[in-house]
Enzyme design. Structure first.
Site, mmCIF file in Angstrom:
data_model
loop_
_atom_site.group_PDB
_atom_site.id
_atom_site.type_symbol
_atom_site.label_atom_id
_atom_site.label_comp_id
_atom_site.label_asym_id
_atom_site.label_seq_id
_atom_site.Cartn_x
_atom_site.Cartn_y
_atom_site.Cartn_z
ATOM 1 N N ARG A 174 -2.660 -7.871 13.226
ATOM 2 C CA ARG A 174 -2.346 -6.858 14.234
ATOM 3 C C ARG A 174 -1.283 -7.413 15.177
ATOM 4 O O ARG A 174 -1.488 -8.400 15.877
ATOM 5 C CB ARG A 174 -3.606 -6.458 14.992
ATOM 6 C CG ARG A 174 -3.427 -5.258 15.912
ATOM 7 C CD ARG A 174 -4.745 -4.794 16.503
ATOM 8 N NE ARG A 174 -5.629 -4.277 15.465
ATOM 9 C CZ ARG A 174 -6.770 -4.860 15.101
ATOM 10 N NH1 ARG A 174 -7.152 -5.982 15.670
ATOM 11 N NH2 ARG A 174 -7.516 -4.332 14.161
ATOM 12 N N GLU A 185 0.834 -1.192 0.000
ATOM 13 C CA GLU A 185 0.000 0.000 0.000
ATOM 14 C C GLU A 185 0.873 1.248 0.000
ATOM 15 O O GLU A 185 2.102 1.173 0.110
ATOM 16 C CB GLU A 185 -0.941 0.006 1.197
ATOM 17 C CG GLU A 185 -0.257 -0.098 2.545
ATOM 18 C CD GLU A 185 -1.234 -0.402 3.670
ATOM 19 O OE1 GLU A 185 -1.532 0.523 4.448
ATOM 20 O OE2 GLU A 185 -1.698 -1.560 3.770
ATOM 21 N N HIS A 205 3.637 -1.365 10.125
ATOM 22 C CA HIS A 205 3.273 0.040 9.968
ATOM 23 C C HIS A 205 2.094 0.387 10.871
ATOM 24 O O HIS A 205 1.307 -0.483 11.261
ATOM 25 C CB HIS A 205 2.924 0.366 8.507
ATOM 26 C CG HIS A 205 1.851 -0.518 7.938
ATOM 27 N ND1 HIS A 205 2.114 -1.758 7.402
ATOM 28 C CD2 HIS A 205 0.520 -0.346 7.820
ATOM 29 C CE1 HIS A 205 0.985 -2.310 6.965
ATOM 30 N NE2 HIS A 205 -0.002 -1.478 7.220
#
Length: 213
Positions: free
Chosen positions: A84, A6, A64
């Site tokens: 996560r 991304e 990130h």
């Protein structure tokens, strides 16, 4: 399964806000696992001050996080997967419980050899530049991203591929195929392949233009 690449363009950032991207130099799996157990995994991350106009590339395998007070536009590979790793030791306000983590999956997904480049700010380009390539096919095989500014009118789109436009600032409209679609901050438009489109600005219009190379 192969990860999710991304990129981000910061639209607004409160003073003191940060973005976390990649692991600090020298952090390996053992060091990260140690800090996770201590509840201080954030000490392993590169932290960058966030400012409007910052562009960041986040290849698959990069840890990130987006700090508080940051609004950004994101373009990514199509994926619903999130692993996560760490949640800043927060608890859910409704349940009082921490959010679910996927630590083992996240550790397996990380590329510990990746070196994250610092942000590039669109505002640092010459004021006369109305088209700034942000991410090219040599950097990312999944999508290409260009920042564009339309002062009056400009053609957009291609015969052999579709384009996705993310409107950042200003206002105007995109015309083509007998349609006129308003373009305002926050709007996303999909331009199909094979069409001829015109982007017209009533106020100088800033957009992200993304397509598959």
């Amino acid at each position: 399964e192969a990860g999710k690449t991304e990129c981000w363009l910061v639209l607004h950032a409160r003073p003191g806000s940060e973005i976390f991207l990649g692991l600090r130099h020298g952090i390996d799996r053992a060091a990260l696992v140690h800090e996770l157990a201590r509840g201080s995994a954030d000490q392993c991350l590169n932290a960058f001050p966030a400012r409007a106009g910052d562009f960041l590339f986040v290849p698959a395998g990069t840890v990130h996080a987006i700090g508080a007070g940051v609004l950004l536009a994101e373009i990514q590979q199509s994926s619903d997967t999130t692993f996560r790793l760490f949640d800043w030791n927060r608890t859910d306000l409704a349940t009082g419980q921490p959010r679910e983590l996927q630590v083992e999956h996240a550790l397996e997904s990380l590329d510990f050899d990746l070196v994250s480049p610092p942000p590039v700010n669109v505002g640092d380009t010459p004021a006369s530049s109305n088209c700034v390539p942000l991410l090219g096919p040599d950097q990312c095989p999944h999508f290409v991203v260009t920042w564009r500014r339309v002062l009056t009118s400009d053609s957009i789109g291609e015969i052999d591929r579709c384009h996705v436009l993310v409107c950042l600032n200003g206002s105007g409209q995109v015309s083509g195929g007998g349609e006129q679609i308003p373009a305002r901050p926050g709007d996303c438009l999909l331009l199909p392949a094979g069409g001829e489109f015109t982007c017209q600005a009533s106020k100088p219009l800033e957009i992200l233009d993304a397509w598959v190379p």
